[in-house]
Design an enzyme around this catalytic site. Structure first.
Site, PDB file in Angstrom:
ATOM      1  N   ASP A   1      -4.431  -1.222  -5.961  1.00  0.00           N
ATOM      2  CA  ASP A   1      -4.794  -1.718  -4.631  1.00  0.00           C
ATOM      3  C   ASP A   1      -6.225  -2.292  -4.651  1.00  0.00           C
ATOM      4  OD1 ASP A   1      -5.371  -2.095  -1.965  1.00  0.00           O
ATOM      5  OD2 ASP A   1      -4.794  -0.073  -1.332  1.00  0.00           O
TER       6      ASP A   1
ATOM      7  N   TYR B   1      -2.173   0.887  10.833  1.00  0.00           N
ATOM      8  CA  TYR B   1      -3.188  -0.132  11.105  1.00  0.00           C
ATOM      9  C   TYR B   1      -3.423  -0.263  12.597  1.00  0.00           C
ATOM     10  CZ  TYR B   1      -3.090  -1.247   6.275  1.00  0.00           C
ATOM     11  OH  TYR B   1      -3.212  -1.152   4.919  1.00  0.00           O
TER      12      TYR B   1
ATOM     13  N   ARG C   1       0.849  -1.199   0.000  1.00  0.00           N
ATOM     14  CA  ARG C   1       0.000   0.000   0.000  1.00  0.00           C
ATOM     15  C   ARG C   1       0.879   1.241   0.000  1.00  0.00           C
ATOM     16  NH1 ARG C   1      -5.316  -1.437   3.540  1.00  0.00           N
ATOM     17  NH2 ARG C   1      -6.645  -1.236   1.726  1.00  0.00           N
TER      18      ARG C   1
ATOM     19  N   SER D   1      -8.360  -1.802  -1.389  1.00  0.00           N
ATOM     20  CA  SER D   1      -9.022  -0.512  -1.210  1.00  0.00           C
ATOM     21  C   SER D   1     -10.194  -0.349  -2.165  1.00  0.00           C
ATOM     22  CB  SER D   1      -8.037   0.645  -1.426  1.00  0.00           C
ATOM     23  OG  SER D   1      -7.154   0.731  -0.351  1.00  0.00           O
TER      24      SER D   1
ATOM     25  N   GLN E   1      -1.052   2.639  -5.547  1.00  0.00           N
ATOM     26  CA  GLN E   1      -2.408   3.016  -5.122  1.00  0.00           C
ATOM     27  C   GLN E   1      -3.475   2.572  -6.122  1.00  0.00           C
ATOM     28  OE1 GLN E   1      -2.593   7.229  -4.526  1.00  0.00           O
ATOM     29  NE2 GLN E   1      -3.637   7.026  -2.574  1.00  0.00           N
TER      30      GLN E   1
HETATM   31  P1  NAD Z   1      -8.632  -2.614   8.059  1.00  0.00           P
HETATM   32  O1  NAD Z   1      -9.518  -3.201   7.013  1.00  0.00           O
HETATM   33  O2  NAD Z   1      -7.429  -3.369   8.484  1.00  0.00           O
HETATM   34  O3  NAD Z   1      -9.508  -2.319   9.374  1.00  0.00           O
HETATM   35  C1  NAD Z   1     -10.688  -1.539   9.325  1.00  0.00           C
HETATM   36  C2  NAD Z   1     -10.706  -0.537  10.466  1.00  0.00           C
HETATM   37  O4  NAD Z   1     -11.024  -1.205  11.697  1.00  0.00           O
HETATM   38  C3  NAD Z   1      -9.380   0.195  10.717  1.00  0.00           C
HETATM   39  O5  NAD Z   1      -9.591   1.572  10.605  1.00  0.00           O
HETATM   40  C4  NAD Z   1      -9.014  -0.230  12.134  1.00  0.00           C
HETATM   41  O6  NAD Z   1      -8.316   0.796  12.844  1.00  0.00           O
HETATM   42  C5  NAD Z   1     -10.366  -0.505  12.737  1.00  0.00           C
HETATM   43  N1  NAD Z   1     -10.371  -1.301  13.991  1.00  0.00           N
HETATM   44  C6  NAD Z   1      -9.578  -2.351  14.323  1.00  0.00           C
HETATM   45  N2  NAD Z   1      -9.901  -2.802  15.555  1.00  0.00           N
HETATM   46  C7  NAD Z   1     -10.935  -2.033  16.003  1.00  0.00           C
HETATM   47  C8  NAD Z   1     -11.701  -2.011  17.213  1.00  0.00           C
HETATM   48  N3  NAD Z   1     -11.470  -2.871  18.209  1.00  0.00           N
HETATM   49  N4  NAD Z   1     -12.666  -1.084  17.319  1.00  0.00           N
HETATM   50  C9  NAD Z   1     -12.903  -0.199  16.329  1.00  0.00           C
HETATM   51  N5  NAD Z   1     -12.217  -0.169  15.180  1.00  0.00           N
HETATM   52  C10 NAD Z   1     -11.233  -1.072  15.023  1.00  0.00           C
HETATM   53  O7  NAD Z   1      -8.178  -1.179   7.611  1.00  0.00           O
HETATM   54  P2  NAD Z   1      -8.096  -0.546   6.148  1.00  0.00           P
HETATM   55  O8  NAD Z   1      -9.406  -0.116   5.687  1.00  0.00           O
HETATM   56  O9  NAD Z   1      -7.320  -1.467   5.292  1.00  0.00           O
HETATM   57  O10 NAD Z   1      -7.253   0.773   6.433  1.00  0.00           O
HETATM   58  C11 NAD Z   1      -6.409   0.879   7.533  1.00  0.00           C
HETATM   59  C12 NAD Z   1      -5.359   1.976   7.326  1.00  0.00           C
HETATM   60  O11 NAD Z   1      -4.687   1.847   6.072  1.00  0.00           O
HETATM   61  C13 NAD Z   1      -5.915   3.354   7.364  1.00  0.00           C
HETATM   62  O12 NAD Z   1      -5.024   4.158   8.098  1.00  0.00           O
HETATM   63  C14 NAD Z   1      -5.924   3.753   5.920  1.00  0.00           C
HETATM   64  O13 NAD Z   1      -5.872   5.148   5.760  1.00  0.00           O
HETATM   65  C15 NAD Z   1      -4.662   3.090   5.439  1.00  0.00           C
HETATM   66  N6  NAD Z   1      -4.616   2.851   3.976  1.00  0.00           N
HETATM   67  C16 NAD Z   1      -3.484   3.195   3.319  1.00  0.00           C
HETATM   68  C17 NAD Z   1      -3.408   2.996   1.951  1.00  0.00           C
HETATM   69  C18 NAD Z   1      -2.163   3.375   1.181  1.00  0.00           C
HETATM   70  O14 NAD Z   1      -2.129   3.313   0.003  1.00  0.00           O
HETATM   71  N7  NAD Z   1      -1.114   3.784   1.846  1.00  0.00           N
HETATM   72  C19 NAD Z   1      -4.470   2.437   1.263  1.00  0.00           C
HETATM   73  C20 NAD Z   1      -5.623   2.067   1.978  1.00  0.00           C
HETATM   74  C21 NAD Z   1      -5.664   2.282   3.343  1.00  0.00           C
END
Ligand code: NAD
Length: 464
Positions: free
Chosen positions: A130, A228, A122, A133, A127
Site C-alpha cells: 500500500d 472513509y 486496501r 499508506s 497491506q
Molecule cells: P484520507 O486520506 O482519505 O483522508 C484523511 C482523513 O481526513 C480521514 O481520516 C477523513 O475521515 C478525514 N476527513 C475528511 N473530511 C474531513 C473533514 N471535513 N474534517 C475533518 N476530517 C476530515 O484517509 P486515509 O488516511 O487514506 O484513511 C482513511 C481510512 O482508511 C481510515 O479509516 C484508515 O484506518 C483506513 N485505512 C485502511 C487501510 C487498510 O489496509 N484497510 C489502510 C490505510 C487506511
C-alpha cells in the site's frame, strides 16, 4: 531466469525518491532477476551506486530500459521514456492517471503492462504493497517536522532555572494515516495535541495516541463506505466551522490532512480563522495538492499572512523525507512484484484473475485495460499531440477538480471485486508491524476493509 529489472533515475527533478533499495535488490536477485539501476538513481535518497552494487545490482544508463522485463518507478513514465521500454515489459509506478489519459494511451501504444500502485486495494493481503499508506505515514511525520522548523519556539514544556517554556498546542485536522502519524510525532515532541475528524471511529484512535478528540455534537458521524469520510452537508459544515473557529484561535500549530475520496479537499480553515490566530502560529496544509484545506494556502509555497501566520504548502511531502520514503516504497513494489513471479520456474507469471492485478493494471498487450479508463482513453493516434517530455522537468500539477471529474466514470465488476471487505486475515499475510499488533502508521487500530472502487477512482495525485 535471466529476466531483468531496470530502475531509472526519476526524470522529474523534484522527485528525490527511488523505487529500489539495497534490501529489495537482494530480495529481487533471490527471485532470480538481474537488476540494473541507473547511475545516481539513489543519490537524493542517500543510496550511493556502490551500495546497489554490493547488494548485487549493476549500474547502468537510461537506455538499458530497452532490455528490461520489469521497470520500477516512482512516477508515471513520460511518453518519451515509455517509447524506450521493451514491448511487454511490466511497469510499476504511482501512475496518477486521472487527467493524464494521453500518457496512459502512450503506455498502451508502447505495449507495456503498466500497474498503478495507488490503486492497490486496501485489504489485509495488500497491506505491505500500500504505497498510499507508506507515503502518507511519512508525510504526517514530516508535516510536524516542517511545522517545528518554521515555529520559532520550543514544542515541549521545559522547566528550567530560568523559567518555564510552555508546551506548544498542536491541532491536527483529519485523523487518517497521515493525521495519526502527525499526532504521534507531535506527542513525541512534547506538544499538547488535539485532533478532529468527521468519522467517529477516528476518536478512539486519536485518544489511544494520547491526544484529545474534538468533534461537534451536531456531527454524529460522517463515515462513508469502507471507513472513509463522506462529504458533509451544509449544516454539518457550519457546525464544524463553529467548533474549529473557537478552537483554532488558541492553537500554535495546525496540521490539516483532510481528504474525501473522489472530491476536492474540504475547506476547513477560512481566512477569518487564520486571522484569529496569534502571530508566529504555523499551519501546514498537507491537502494542498488536492485543492487545500486552508484558505490562502499556496501549493509549493510558505505564505506569511498579514497577521504573521505562516501557511506551509509544500509539495511532495514524502519526497522531503526521501531516504526513508524510498525504503518503504521499494518494499511496497517488491512485495507486489513477488506475487507476479513463479518461484519454482523463477520467471514472471502474471495472474490476470488476481484481484490485485485487476485493480491496478492500466494497460496490457497494446490496450488500456483498466475499467476506469477503457472508455476515456483515446488510442494514441487520436490523442492530443504527444507531450514532448523535457528531460528532468517537473510535470504540471492538475487542479483538484479533475479528481472529481475522474470519479464520474462507472463502476465495473472488477472494481467491485477489489472493493470487497478485507475479511478475516491470517497472521501469515500480515507485515511484521501488523504481526506485532502495530499498524504501519504506528497505531494499533484494526483495518476496516477494502477501499471501495468509487473511492479509489478519486485517488490521484495525493502523494505528489
Ligand atoms: P484520507 O486520506 O482519505 O483522508 C484523511 C482523513 O481526513 C480521514 O481520516 C477523513 O475521515 C478525514 N476527513 C475528511 N473530511 C474531513 C473533514 N471535513 N474534517 C475533518 N476530517 C476530515 O484517509 P486515509 O488516511 O487514506 O484513511 C482513511 C481510512 O482508511 C481510515 O479509516 C484508515 O484506518 C483506513 N485505512 C485502511 C487501510 C487498510 O489496509 N484497510 C489502510 C490505510 C487506511
Amino acid at each position: 531466469m535471466g529476466q531483468s529489472i531496470f530502475v531509472p533515475k526519476e526524470v522529474d527533478v523534484t522527485e528525490g525518491r527511488v523505487a529500489i533499495s539495497p534490501e529489495t535488490v537482494k530480495r529481487l536477485a533471490g527471485l532470480g532477476f538481474d537488476i540494473v539501476v541507473e547511475k545516481n538513481a539513489g543519490e537524493q535518497s542517500r543510496i550511493v551506486d556502490s551500495e546497489f552494487e554490493k547488494a548485487g545490482a549493476k549500474i547502468g544508463k537510461a537506455s538499458d530500459a530497452s532490455k528490461a522485463d520489469v521497470v520500477l518507478k516512482l512516477r508515471r513514465p513520460t511518453p518519451a521514456e515509455v517509447k524506450t521500454y521493451k514491448k511487454g515489459a511490466l511497469v510499476l509506478a504511482s501512475m496518477d492517471p486521472y487527467g493524464n489519459e494521453g500518457d496512459v494511451a502512450a503506455m498502451a501504444a508502447a505495449g507495456v503492462t503498466a500497474f498503478a500502485m495507488e490503486f492497490m486495494p486496501r485489504i489485509t493481503r495488500a497491506q505491505s504493497m500500500d504505497v498510499l499508506s507508506s507515503q502518507a505515514n511519512l508525510a504526517g511525520y514530516r508535516a510536524v517536522i516542517d511545522a517545528a522548523a518554521e515555529y520559532d519556539r520550543a514544542l515541549p514544556m521545559m522547566m528550567t532555572a530560568a523559567g518555564t517554556v510552555p508546551a506548544a498546542k498542536v491541532f491536527v485536522m483529519g485523523a487518517g494515516v497521515a493525521g495519526l502519524q502527525a499526532i504521534a510525532t507531535a506527542r513525541r515532541l512534547g506538544a499538547v495535541v488535539t485532533a478532529t475528524d468527521v468519522r467517529a471511529a477516528a476518536g478512539e484512535q486519536v485518544q489511544s495516541l494520547g491526544a484529545k478528540f474534538i468533534m461537534t455534537e451536531a456531527l454524529k458521524d460522517a463515515s462513508g463506505d469502507g471507513g472513509y469520510a463522506r462529504e458533509l452537508t451544509d449544516e454539518e459544515k457550519k457546525a464544524q466551522a463553529e467548533l474549529v473557529a473557537e478552537h483554532i484561535a488558541k492553537q500554535d500549530i495546525v496540521i490539516t490532512t483532510a481528504l474525501i475520496p473522489g472530491r476536492p479537499a474540504p475547506r476547513l480553515v477560512s481566512t477569518d480563522m487564520v486571522k484569529s490566530m496569534k502571530p508566529g502560529s504555523i499551519i501546514v496544509d498537507l491537502a494542498v495538492e488536492r485543492g487545500g484545506n486552508v484558505e490562502g494556502a499556496k501549493a509549493g509555497e510558505v505564505v506569511t499572512t498579514a497577521n504573521g501566520v505562516k501557511i506551509v504548502g509544500h509539495l511532495n511531502v514524502p519526497g522531503r523525507v526521501a531516504a526513508s520514503a524510498s525504503l518503504l516504497y521499494a518494499k511496497n513494489l517488491y512485495t507486489f512484484l513477488e506475487t507476479m513471479v513463479d518461484k519454482e520456474k523463477k520467471e514472471l507469471a502474471v495472474d490476470m484473475e488476481d484481484e490485485l492485478v485487476k485493480a491496478t493494471m492500466l494497460t496490457h498487450d497494446g490496450k488500456v485495460v483498466h475499467p476506469n479508463f477503457v472508455d476515456t482513453v483515446k488510442p494514441v493516434a487520436k490523442a492530443a499531440a504527444p507531450r514532448k517530455a523535457p528531460a528532468r522537468k517537473a510535470p504540471a500539477r492538475k487542479p483538484a477538480a479533475k479528481a472529481a471529474a475522474g470519479a464520474a466514470t462507472k463502476k465495473t465488476a472488477a472494481q467491485k471485486t477489489a472493493a470487497k471487505p478485507a475479511g478475516a486475515s491470517s497472521a501469515a499475510d500480515k507485515p511484521a508491524a501488523a504481526k506485532s499488533g502495530e499498524n504501519p502508521d504506528g497505531t494499533n487500530r484494526t483495518r476496516k476493509g477494502a477501499r471501495p472502487a468509487r473511492q479509489r477512482r478519486g485517488e490521484r495525485s495525493r502523494r505528489r
